[in-house]
Design an enzyme around this catalytic site. Structure first.
Site, mmCIF file in Angstrom:
data_model
loop_
_atom_site.group_PDB
_atom_site.id
_atom_site.type_symbol
_atom_site.label_atom_id
_atom_site.label_comp_id
_atom_site.label_asym_id
_atom_site.label_seq_id
_atom_site.Cartn_x
_atom_site.Cartn_y
_atom_site.Cartn_z
ATOM 1 N N TYR A 14 0.840 -1.200 0.000
ATOM 2 C CA TYR A 14 0.000 0.000 0.000
ATOM 3 C C TYR A 14 0.872 1.247 0.000
ATOM 4 O O TYR A 14 0.620 2.204 -0.737
ATOM 5 C CB TYR A 14 -0.933 -0.010 1.212
ATOM 6 C CG TYR A 14 -1.905 1.150 1.245
ATOM 7 C CD1 TYR A 14 -3.104 1.090 0.551
ATOM 8 C CD2 TYR A 14 -1.624 2.303 1.972
ATOM 9 C CE1 TYR A 14 -4.001 2.154 0.572
ATOM 10 C CE2 TYR A 14 -2.509 3.365 2.011
ATOM 11 C CZ TYR A 14 -3.698 3.288 1.300
ATOM 12 O OH TYR A 14 -4.573 4.332 1.323
ATOM 13 N N LYS A 62 1.011 4.151 -2.950
ATOM 14 C CA LYS A 62 0.768 5.567 -2.671
ATOM 15 C C LYS A 62 2.016 6.416 -2.895
ATOM 16 O O LYS A 62 1.911 7.603 -3.245
ATOM 17 C CB LYS A 62 0.237 5.729 -1.245
ATOM 18 C CG LYS A 62 -1.160 5.119 -1.053
ATOM 19 C CD LYS A 62 -2.176 5.690 -2.042
ATOM 20 C CE LYS A 62 -3.584 5.192 -1.797
ATOM 21 N NZ LYS A 62 -4.570 5.754 -2.755
#
Length: 264
Positions: A148, A152
């Site tokens: 994740y 990002k």
């Protein structure tokens, strides 16, 4: 009246973006997988705000569906003046023993779709000489919270690079970097967040309002709240070995030893 296209519009920050943009008198194009939710939301927005709400059902892990959304961004009829790349998901798993198909799906939604849709929107907007792209990143981009964080981090740097390329065109690019936000995000990812104090949390309304205000002023990076701006500043200056040590924090969840949850 400008039109805004919002991905992941059926819940969480996407839902709040839809409401704030509609009440600011923007027509909206609502993109998500859940047709029932989108149809209900469109009716509510049209009744409450008197705007036009289009429904575009799409699974952004499916390349063909992404292309249908890209086609809407390229359309000259009711052109989209603001793209909000908001769709995302959290994976409650380690990478090595985890489900690779789930990882590939997350990558498609949070990286590939952002790239494809930004490309379509930017091309159409530059030809008109105006427009804005808001990509939802996260303060997790500065941390080491599994893939994740990697996704990002890509969104953050990609958006900064896009902003540089768009300079002087009348089109802007902004990366929104929230921390923990009270939405369905963690519940849908089956991530237990009960150990985190209330001070760590942000309200979706404030996060979206900050992001849209920063888009209006042409900011490239938008980090809601003083506490997360402080955290981001610290994460940028401390040795990466310290960031990695923090990222190795483990906690018990449903009888398993899992990585710390994603932020944002």
């Amino acid at each position: 009246m400008a039109t805004a296209l919002i991905t992941g519009a059926s819940a969480g920050l996407g839902l709040e973006f839809a409401w704030q943009l509609a009440t600011a008198r923007h027509d909206v194009v609502l993109v998500a997988r859940n047709e029932e939710r989108l149809t209900r939301l469109a009716a509510q927005l049209e009744a409450a705000a008197g705007i036009r709400a289009e429904v575009l059902v799409a699974d952004l892990s499916d390349r063909a569906d992404v292309e249908r959304v890209a086609d809407r961004l390229r359309a000259t009829e009711r052109p989209v003046g603001l793209l909000v790349n908001n769709a995302g998901l959290g994976l409650n798993q380690r990478f090595v023993p985890g489900d690779l198909a789930a990882e590939e799906s997350a990558l498609a939604v949070m990286v590939t779709a952002v790239m494809v849709l930004s490309h379509a929107a930017a091309g159409a907007m530059v030809s008109r000489g105006r427009g804005a792209i808001l990509n939802v990143a996260s303060v997790a981009a500065l941390l080491t919270s599994g893939t994740y964080s990697a996704h990002k981090a890509w969104v953050r740097v990609f958006t900064e690079s896009l902003a540089v390329e768009l300079r002087g065109t009348g089109v802007t690019a902004t990366a929104l970097n929230p921390g923990f936000v009270h939405t369905e995000f963690h519940e849908r990812g089956e991530i237990d967040m009960t150990a985190y104090p209330e001070i760590a949390w942000l309200n979706a309304e404030d996060v979206v309002a900050t992001g849209l205000a920063d888009v209006r002023r042409g900011a490239v990076l938008s980090t809601p709240s003083l506490r997360y701006r402080t955290l981001s500043a610290v994460a940028r200056v401390v040795p990466r070995s310290a960031v990695r040590a923090f990222g190795r924090y483990r906690r018990a969840y449903q009888g398993q030893d899992t990585d710390a949850p994603t932020v944002g």
